[in-house]
Design a protein around this motif. Structure first.
Motif, PDB file in Angstrom:
ATOM      1  N   GLU A 282       0.828  -1.197   0.000  1.00 45.04           N
ATOM      2  CA  GLU A 282       0.000   0.000   0.000  1.00 45.04           C
ATOM      3  C   GLU A 282       0.877   1.268   0.000  1.00 45.04           C
ATOM      4  O   GLU A 282       0.603   2.232  -0.724  1.00 45.04           O
ATOM      5  N   THR A 283       1.935   1.235   0.811  1.00 45.43           N
ATOM      6  CA  THR A 283       2.875   2.358   0.852  1.00 45.43           C
ATOM      7  C   THR A 283       3.470   2.599  -0.532  1.00 45.43           C
ATOM      8  O   THR A 283       3.537   3.732  -1.013  1.00 45.43           O
ATOM      9  N   ILE A 284       3.886   1.511  -1.195  1.00 46.09           N
ATOM     10  CA  ILE A 284       4.501   1.626  -2.523  1.00 46.09           C
ATOM     11  C   ILE A 284       3.495   2.202  -3.525  1.00 46.09           C
ATOM     12  O   ILE A 284       3.825   3.101  -4.304  1.00 46.09           O
ATOM     13  N   ALA A 285       2.259   1.720  -3.473  1.00 44.54           N
ATOM     14  CA  ALA A 285       1.220   2.227  -4.385  1.00 44.54           C
ATOM     15  C   ALA A 285       1.018   3.726  -4.165  1.00 44.54           C
ATOM     16  O   ALA A 285       0.911   4.507  -5.120  1.00 44.54           O
ATOM     17  N   GLN A 286       1.015   4.132  -2.912  1.00 47.25           N
ATOM     18  CA  GLN A 286       0.822   5.556  -2.602  1.00 47.25           C
ATOM     19  C   GLN A 286       2.027   6.395  -3.001  1.00 47.25           C
ATOM     20  O   GLN A 286       1.880   7.555  -3.389  1.00 47.25           O
ATOM     21  N   MET A 287       3.213   5.784  -2.920  1.00 48.93           N
ATOM     22  CA  MET A 287       4.415   6.512  -3.365  1.00 48.93           C
ATOM     23  C   MET A 287       4.362   6.753  -4.871  1.00 48.93           C
ATOM     24  O   MET A 287       4.726   7.826  -5.354  1.00 48.93           O
ATOM     25  N   PHE A 288       3.916   5.736  -5.626  1.00 56.23           N
ATOM     26  CA  PHE A 288       3.798   5.923  -7.078  1.00 56.23           C
ATOM     27  C   PHE A 288       2.804   7.045  -7.396  1.00 56.23           C
ATOM     28  O   PHE A 288       3.023   7.841  -8.304  1.00 56.23           O
ATOM     29  N   GLU A 289       1.718   7.099  -6.622  1.00 59.67           N
ATOM     30  CA  GLU A 289       0.733   8.171  -6.823  1.00 59.67           C
ATOM     31  C   GLU A 289       1.339   9.541  -6.551  1.00 59.67           C
ATOM     32  O   GLU A 289       1.157  10.473  -7.330  1.00 59.67           O
ATOM     33  N   ALA A 290       2.053   9.637  -5.424  1.00 58.13           N
ATOM     34  CA  ALA A 290       2.671  10.920  -5.049  1.00 58.13           C
ATOM     35  C   ALA A 290       3.691  11.351  -6.101  1.00 58.13           C
ATOM     36  O   ALA A 290       3.764  12.522  -6.479  1.00 58.13           O
TER      37      ALA A 290
ATOM     38  N   GLU B 248      21.912  17.416 -15.517  1.00 60.29           N
ATOM     39  CA  GLU B 248      21.171  18.368 -14.703  1.00 60.29           C
ATOM     40  C   GLU B 248      20.073  17.644 -13.924  1.00 60.29           C
ATOM     41  O   GLU B 248      19.182  17.059 -14.530  1.00 60.29           O
ATOM     42  N   GLU B 249      20.166  17.689 -12.604  1.00 62.37           N
ATOM     43  CA  GLU B 249      19.205  16.992 -11.756  1.00 62.37           C
ATOM     44  C   GLU B 249      18.227  17.948 -11.103  1.00 62.37           C
ATOM     45  O   GLU B 249      18.549  19.100 -10.839  1.00 62.37           O
ATOM     46  N   GLY B 250      17.058  17.413 -10.824  1.00 58.30           N
ATOM     47  CA  GLY B 250      16.088  18.107  -9.989  1.00 58.30           C
ATOM     48  C   GLY B 250      15.739  17.162  -8.855  1.00 58.30           C
ATOM     49  O   GLY B 250      16.212  16.024  -8.827  1.00 58.30           O
ATOM     50  N   CYS B 251      14.923  17.628  -7.921  1.00 58.03           N
ATOM     51  CA  CYS B 251      14.529  16.781  -6.793  1.00 58.03           C
ATOM     52  C   CYS B 251      13.158  17.251  -6.324  1.00 58.03           C
ATOM     53  O   CYS B 251      12.947  18.454  -6.159  1.00 58.03           O
TER      54      CYS B 251
ATOM     55  N   LYS C 198       3.754  10.537  -9.291  1.00 60.13           N
ATOM     56  CA  LYS C 198       3.058  10.917 -10.516  1.00 60.13           C
ATOM     57  C   LYS C 198       2.455  12.314 -10.381  1.00 60.13           C
ATOM     58  O   LYS C 198       2.548  13.136 -11.286  1.00 60.13           O
ATOM     59  N   ARG C 199       1.861  12.564  -9.221  1.00 55.04           N
ATOM     60  CA  ARG C 199       1.245  13.867  -8.936  1.00 55.04           C
ATOM     61  C   ARG C 199       2.248  15.006  -9.120  1.00 55.04           C
ATOM     62  O   ARG C 199       1.945  16.051  -9.634  1.00 55.04           O
ATOM     63  N   ASP C 200       3.489  14.749  -8.694  1.00 55.67           N
ATOM     64  CA  ASP C 200       4.518  15.786  -8.766  1.00 55.67           C
ATOM     65  C   ASP C 200       5.410  15.645 -10.004  1.00 55.67           C
ATOM     66  O   ASP C 200       6.434  16.308 -10.118  1.00 55.67           O
ATOM     67  N   HIS C 201       5.019  14.772 -10.924  1.00 59.27           N
ATOM     68  CA  HIS C 201       5.746  14.555 -12.192  1.00 59.27           C
ATOM     69  C   HIS C 201       7.208  14.176 -11.972  1.00 59.27           C
ATOM     70  O   HIS C 201       8.096  14.680 -12.650  1.00 59.27           O
ATOM     71  N   GLY C 202       7.428  13.290 -11.001  1.00 55.89           N
ATOM     72  CA  GLY C 202       8.794  12.844 -10.731  1.00 55.89           C
ATOM     73  C   GLY C 202       9.130  11.574 -11.499  1.00 55.89           C
ATOM     74  O   GLY C 202       8.237  10.896 -12.027  1.00 55.89           O
ATOM     75  N   ILE C 203      10.423  11.255 -11.564  1.00 54.26           N
ATOM     76  CA  ILE C 203      10.857  10.000 -12.188  1.00 54.26           C
ATOM     77  C   ILE C 203      11.521   9.083 -11.160  1.00 54.26           C
ATOM     78  O   ILE C 203      11.938   7.976 -11.462  1.00 54.26           O
ATOM     79  N   GLY C 204      11.603   9.576  -9.930  1.00 56.15           N
ATOM     80  CA  GLY C 204      12.132   8.775  -8.827  1.00 56.15           C
ATOM     81  C   GLY C 204      11.647   9.374  -7.522  1.00 56.15           C
ATOM     82  O   GLY C 204      11.412  10.586  -7.440  1.00 56.15           O
TER      83      GLY C 204
END
Ligand SMILES: [Zn+2]
Length: 162
Positions: free
Chosen positions: A28-36, A85-88, A38-44
């Motif tokens: 469940e934690t992992i599923a919610q992390m993927f959601e978070a 060039e990295e972002g976070c 995606k919401r913030d348009h991250g790749i990691g």
């Protein structure tokens, strides 16, 4: 719902602890992390970035499948370095070039507790190293020379009006 925490939250500078239970709650934690992510348009995204002190991160790099790394160890890094060039997600709006090994070999467990080894290069190797650092309480600003770091932080503070 898990929210991404930003620079200033002390959990980002603490060492995360090993995952011991591969259970429903972890899934469940992992599923919610993927959601978070995606919401913030991250790749990691690493667990400390959603205020969880766990050795766990996820990636979703273009051209690659979604990946989960639990209790990871980077067992080899190439002597060859690359600049990118990295972002976070924990420093919204801040981007700068970081030098890191061009490829890595990582061992980790998947969400079912199965161990795997992965050789990565290109953007995936980059993201893996950035996220792994989060588990050690290390941030991308710690990977640049002190002078540039000061300037980057000044810029960031202005951006977010800290
Ligand atoms: Zn980050």
């Amino acid at each position: 719902m898990l929210e991404v925490v930003t620079y200033g939250n002390e959990i980002l500078e603490q060492k995360a602890e090993p995952v011991t239970e591969f259970d429903e709650q972890l899934a469940e934690t992992i599923a919610q992390m993927f959601e978070a992510m995606k919401r913030d348009h991250g790749i990691g995204l690493a667990a400390p970035q959603v205020a969880l002190k766990k050795r766990l991160f996820i990636t979703d790099v273009e051209g690659d499948k979604r990946r989960v790394f639990i209790n990871p160890e980077i067992i080899m890094t190439s002597p060859e370095l690359s600049e990118y060039e990295e972002g976070c997600l924990s420093f919204p709006g801040l981007y700068f070039v970081v030098k890191r090994p061009a490829s890595v070999t990582i061992q980790a467990y998947n969400e079912k507790g199965k161990p795997f080894t992965l050789d990565a290069d290109g953007l995936l190797a980059r993201v893996i190293q950035h996220e792994y650092d989060h588990l050690e309480g290390k941030l991308f600003i710690d990977r640049i020379p002190p002078m540039r770091r000061e300037r980057a932080l000044l810029h960031y503070r202005r951006l977010v009006k800290m």
